[in-house]
Scaffold this motif. Sequence first.
Motif, PDB file in Angstrom:
ATOM      1  N   ASN A 109      19.610  29.583 -33.831  1.00  0.00           N
ATOM      2  CA  ASN A 109      20.781  28.790 -34.197  1.00  0.00           C
ATOM      3  C   ASN A 109      21.344  29.256 -35.532  1.00  0.00           C
ATOM      4  N   TRP A 110      20.472  29.540 -36.484  1.00  0.00           N
ATOM      5  CA  TRP A 110      20.927  29.992 -37.800  1.00  0.00           C
ATOM      6  C   TRP A 110      21.674  31.319 -37.680  1.00  0.00           C
ATOM      7  N   VAL A 111      21.129  32.259 -36.911  1.00  0.00           N
ATOM      8  CA  VAL A 111      21.780  33.559 -36.729  1.00  0.00           C
ATOM      9  C   VAL A 111      23.166  33.374 -36.114  1.00  0.00           C
ATOM     10  N   TRP A 112      23.264  32.553 -35.075  1.00  0.00           N
ATOM     11  CA  TRP A 112      24.563  32.347 -34.433  1.00  0.00           C
ATOM     12  C   TRP A 112      25.553  31.708 -35.411  1.00  0.00           C
ATOM     13  N   HIS A 113      25.103  30.729 -36.180  1.00  0.00           N
ATOM     14  CA  HIS A 113      25.973  30.095 -37.182  1.00  0.00           C
ATOM     15  C   HIS A 113      26.451  31.147 -38.183  1.00  0.00           C
TER      16      HIS A 113
END
Length: 150
Positions: A109-113
């Motif tokens: 999720n952090w990478v996508w954000h």
Amino acid sequence: MEDTISQIHLQVTQWWRGKDAQGNIQPLSWALTYKISGSDHRPMGTKYGVAGTIDTYAYEVDRSVPIRHEGWRGSLVVGRIAPDALEQLERILSQIPVVRGDPSWNCHNWVWHGIRELRQAGFIIDPNLTWQGLRDKMLELLEAWERGDI
């Protein structure tokens, strides 16, 4: 137009994390990375991501680290960064929220954000990349690794 040869390839890189105490396979660790030196088979680079457990996640930057090692399960180029924009990239990534205590949230999720924020800031990020598309491509890389294709 920026010279694409002098630009840095921003990648999502994934690594094997092993099994938890109950023997369940853990999700692969994802981070945003770029190569700074070394060969294609032994790249050294910078890694941006979150580390820790559900209760201790924290943003971290690792510099001059091996990108491809025994835990490596593939890297996907998602964009290009001009070298003079690295400071801005780091500023943006350092401000991506880190969520703790939520079992549905992790480094993916952090990478996508981070990818979305970089795209909104005008960085050259694959315009066709979606959350589902990223997940599918990372799974394809894992499967390619398992077959010995990468």
